[in-house]
Design a protein around this motif. Structure first.
Motif, PDB file in Angstrom:
ATOM      1  N   GLY A  38       0.802  -1.224   0.000  1.00  0.00           N
ATOM      2  CA  GLY A  38       0.000   0.000   0.000  1.00  0.00           C
ATOM      3  C   GLY A  38       0.833   1.271   0.000  1.00  0.00           C
ATOM      4  N   LEU A  39       2.154   1.145  -0.199  1.00  0.00           N
ATOM      5  CA  LEU A  39       3.028   2.330  -0.130  1.00  0.00           C
ATOM      6  C   LEU A  39       3.265   2.952  -1.514  1.00  0.00           C
ATOM      7  CD1 LEU A  39       5.641   0.994   2.475  1.00  0.00           C
ATOM      8  CD2 LEU A  39       3.699   2.523   2.907  1.00  0.00           C
ATOM      9  N   ASN A  40       2.852   2.215  -2.549  1.00  0.00           N
ATOM     10  CA  ASN A  40       2.951   2.749  -3.916  1.00  0.00           C
ATOM     11  C   ASN A  40       4.356   3.122  -4.359  1.00  0.00           C
ATOM     12  OD1 ASN A  40       0.717   2.875  -5.758  1.00  0.00           O
ATOM     13  ND2 ASN A  40      -0.391   3.850  -4.058  1.00  0.00           N
ATOM     14  N   ARG A  41       5.347   2.381  -3.885  1.00  0.00           N
ATOM     15  CA  ARG A  41       6.698   2.528  -4.439  1.00  0.00           C
ATOM     16  C   ARG A  41       7.359   1.152  -4.387  1.00  0.00           C
ATOM     17  NH1 ARG A  41      10.506   5.882  -0.473  1.00  0.00           N
ATOM     18  NH2 ARG A  41      10.166   4.751   1.478  1.00  0.00           N
ATOM     19  N   SER A 116      11.058   6.336   5.294  1.00  0.00           N
ATOM     20  CA  SER A 116      10.468   5.281   6.136  1.00  0.00           C
ATOM     21  C   SER A 116      11.358   4.951   7.328  1.00  0.00           C
ATOM     22  CB  SER A 116      10.229   4.012   5.297  1.00  0.00           C
ATOM     23  OG  SER A 116       9.293   4.252   4.273  1.00  0.00           O
ATOM     24  N   GLU A 117      12.355   5.805   7.600  1.00  0.00           N
ATOM     25  CA  GLU A 117      13.364   5.508   8.633  1.00  0.00           C
ATOM     26  C   GLU A 117      12.777   5.105   9.984  1.00  0.00           C
ATOM     27  OE1 GLU A 117      13.380   8.061   6.582  1.00  0.00           O
ATOM     28  OE2 GLU A 117      15.313   8.165   5.558  1.00  0.00           O
ATOM     29  N   PRO A 118      11.701   5.752  10.457  1.00  0.00           N
ATOM     30  CA  PRO A 118      11.204   5.396  11.796  1.00  0.00           C
ATOM     31  C   PRO A 118      10.663   3.976  11.888  1.00  0.00           C
ATOM     32  CG  PRO A 118      10.212   7.468  11.013  1.00  0.00           C
ATOM     33  CD  PRO A 118      10.933   6.856   9.849  1.00  0.00           C
ATOM     34  N   TYR A 119      10.397   3.378  10.733  1.00  0.00           N
ATOM     35  CA  TYR A 119       9.710   2.076  10.731  1.00  0.00           C
ATOM     36  C   TYR A 119      10.654   0.910  10.486  1.00  0.00           C
ATOM     37  CZ  TYR A 119       6.289   5.741  10.126  1.00  0.00           C
ATOM     38  OH  TYR A 119       5.588   6.911  10.284  1.00  0.00           O
ATOM     39  N   TYR A 120      11.948   1.186  10.543  1.00  0.00           N
ATOM     40  CA  TYR A 120      12.963   0.127  10.462  1.00  0.00           C
ATOM     41  C   TYR A 120      13.761   0.201  11.751  1.00  0.00           C
ATOM     42  CZ  TYR A 120      11.665  -0.584   5.608  1.00  0.00           C
ATOM     43  OH  TYR A 120      10.966  -0.887   4.469  1.00  0.00           O
ATOM     44  N   THR A 121      13.378  -0.620  12.725  1.00  0.00           N
ATOM     45  CA  THR A 121      13.910  -0.434  14.082  1.00  0.00           C
ATOM     46  C   THR A 121      14.941  -1.493  14.476  1.00  0.00           C
ATOM     47  OG1 THR A 121      12.194  -1.761  15.186  1.00  0.00           O
ATOM     48  CG2 THR A 121      11.670   0.553  14.741  1.00  0.00           C
ATOM     49  N   PRO A 170       2.716   2.105  10.257  1.00  0.00           N
ATOM     50  CA  PRO A 170       1.248   2.100  10.331  1.00  0.00           C
ATOM     51  C   PRO A 170       0.579   2.425   8.996  1.00  0.00           C
ATOM     52  CG  PRO A 170       2.118   4.097  11.335  1.00  0.00           C
ATOM     53  CD  PRO A 170       3.307   3.237  11.000  1.00  0.00           C
ATOM     54  N   ARG A 171       1.353   2.930   8.029  1.00  0.00           N
ATOM     55  CA  ARG A 171       0.757   3.237   6.719  1.00  0.00           C
ATOM     56  C   ARG A 171       0.527   1.984   5.875  1.00  0.00           C
ATOM     57  NH1 ARG A 171       5.556   6.934   4.657  1.00  0.00           N
ATOM     58  NH2 ARG A 171       6.535   4.942   5.272  1.00  0.00           N
ATOM     59  N   ILE A 172       1.131   0.868   6.304  1.00  0.00           N
ATOM     60  CA  ILE A 172       1.109  -0.326   5.441  1.00  0.00           C
ATOM     61  C   ILE A 172      -0.247  -1.022   5.424  1.00  0.00           C
ATOM     62  CG2 ILE A 172       1.963  -2.739   5.413  1.00  0.00           C
ATOM     63  CD1 ILE A 172       4.779  -1.600   5.689  1.00  0.00           C
ATOM     64  N   ARG A 173      -0.655  -1.389   4.205  1.00  0.00           N
ATOM     65  CA  ARG A 173      -1.807  -2.270   3.994  1.00  0.00           C
ATOM     66  C   ARG A 173      -1.273  -3.498   3.281  1.00  0.00           C
ATOM     67  NH1 ARG A 173      -2.933   0.509   7.078  1.00  0.00           N
ATOM     68  NH2 ARG A 173      -4.237   2.373   7.161  1.00  0.00           N
ATOM     69  N   ARG A 174      -1.375  -4.666   3.924  1.00  0.00           N
ATOM     70  CA  ARG A 174      -0.772  -5.877   3.355  1.00  0.00           C
ATOM     71  C   ARG A 174      -1.434  -6.295   2.044  1.00  0.00           C
ATOM     72  NH1 ARG A 174       1.221  -9.086   0.965  1.00  0.00           N
ATOM     73  NH2 ARG A 174       2.226 -11.060   1.503  1.00  0.00           N
ATOM     74  N   ILE A 175      -2.736  -6.141   1.952  1.00  0.00           N
ATOM     75  CA  ILE A 175      -3.429  -6.560   0.732  1.00  0.00           C
ATOM     76  C   ILE A 175      -3.569  -5.323  -0.171  1.00  0.00           C
ATOM     77  CG2 ILE A 175      -5.506  -7.688  -0.180  1.00  0.00           C
ATOM     78  CD1 ILE A 175      -3.767  -9.406   1.800  1.00  0.00           C
ATOM     79  N   PRO A 176      -2.895  -5.322  -1.321  1.00  0.00           N
ATOM     80  CA  PRO A 176      -2.795  -4.107  -2.124  1.00  0.00           C
ATOM     81  C   PRO A 176      -4.072  -3.783  -2.884  1.00  0.00           C
ATOM     82  CG  PRO A 176      -1.750  -5.935  -3.260  1.00  0.00           C
ATOM     83  CD  PRO A 176      -2.226  -6.478  -1.952  1.00  0.00           C
ATOM     84  N   GLU A 177      -4.246  -2.512  -3.168  1.00  0.00           N
ATOM     85  CA  GLU A 177      -5.320  -2.087  -4.071  1.00  0.00           C
ATOM     86  C   GLU A 177      -4.750  -2.033  -5.487  1.00  0.00           C
ATOM     87  OE1 GLU A 177      -7.484   1.703  -3.551  1.00  0.00           O
ATOM     88  OE2 GLU A 177      -7.648   1.045  -1.471  1.00  0.00           O
TER      89      GLU A 177
END
Lengths: 181, 181
Positions: A38-41, A116-121, A170-177
């Protein structure tokens, strides 16, 4: 993602697999999963995969990463009586930089996707070359990135229930549109 | 089996695997299992395999068959609370003729190893070519033979407990005796 982008990623994935001895049937080629979360990249944060078998006892997939493509940080939680998915990553082609919970490595070889730096911990690095493998226990945060040539990874695991995966971002949606072009 | 025969079979196996994109580490090459089932005619009845991972939840192996080599008929029984090993065979290279419990096929393509005819009882044929796979339920009698070029088969399964396998041929000993040359 646009349908044309999905189709192109499927074709690239099938070609990478067949070039390295991993033959798919036509039916399998058509159901290669292209995950952009769901991140479109897709080329930065994404993953391509084909599930060979997923029963209530075990699961096997082939994962494909394009050059420097990154699968975002996530974990597999307990689901009912299942303690959570346990998985073994076996590198077949290319190079994979895998990061798991544990003591942070001094210099990591992956480049964390910009923005996306904050989400790679987690920062404990495992480098996997062809023939090398690593088993990730249930509930362990992990993320991984391919080297410059991309990568093919065989995943052997307990039952897969992707819809329960917990992503740090939190922006991630596993099942893509998927939209028409 | 003589130690030299085991070593030669290991080398052939590692070469077949690497020729088809399946890289093994040096450590893995040294522990390729060469099974002659105690029958002392490896090229006719035998199997070569490497176990990548075998946990209490899942197992993954690569199986290698030399040209027309046959893995003898057996089944995986329940063990304690485990209903018995369930396994998925995925053909990666060559051709495999797999036989399972069920309606007998009219003309089978495998040649039953001479002198062992009474111990090959199931005749329901499944032909596997690269990219094709079949899942064998627990407790199902099965045997398989490679085509003229040999075969490579990825096996994805529940936990493997080879020592409990039940073979139809009473002469079989699953754990081979190896003698010095």
């Amino acid at each position: 993602m646009k349908r044309s982008e999905v189709r192109q990623a499927q074709e690239t994935t099938a070609r990478m697999l067949s070039e390295h001895g991993m033959i798919l049937t036509v039916e399998e080629q058509s159901r290669i999963e292209v995950a952009d979360f769901g991140l479109n990249r897709l080329q930065q944060e994404g993953l391509e995969l084909i599930t060979y078998v997923n029963t209530d006892r075990y699961c096997a997939k082939e994962l494909v990463l394009f050059p420097r493509q990154t699968c975002p940080e996530h974990l597999h939680p307990p689901v009912g009586s299942d303690p959570g998915k346990m998985e073994t990553f076996r590198c077949r082609f290319g190079k994979v930089f895998l990061y798991v919970d544990g003591e942070a490595s001094e210099d990591i070889q992956a480049a964390i996707p910009e923005g996306s730096e904050p989400y790679y911990t987690v920062r404990h690095e495992i480098e996997l070359n062809p023939g090398e493998q690593y088993t990730i226990p249930p509930g362990t945060k992990h993320w991984f990135q391919a080297g410059d040539a991309g990568a093919i990874v065989s995943e052997f695991s307990s039952t897969s229930r992707d819809e329960f995966d917990i992503f740090t971002d939190p922006r991630i949606r596993r099942i893509p549109e998927i939209t028409n072009d």
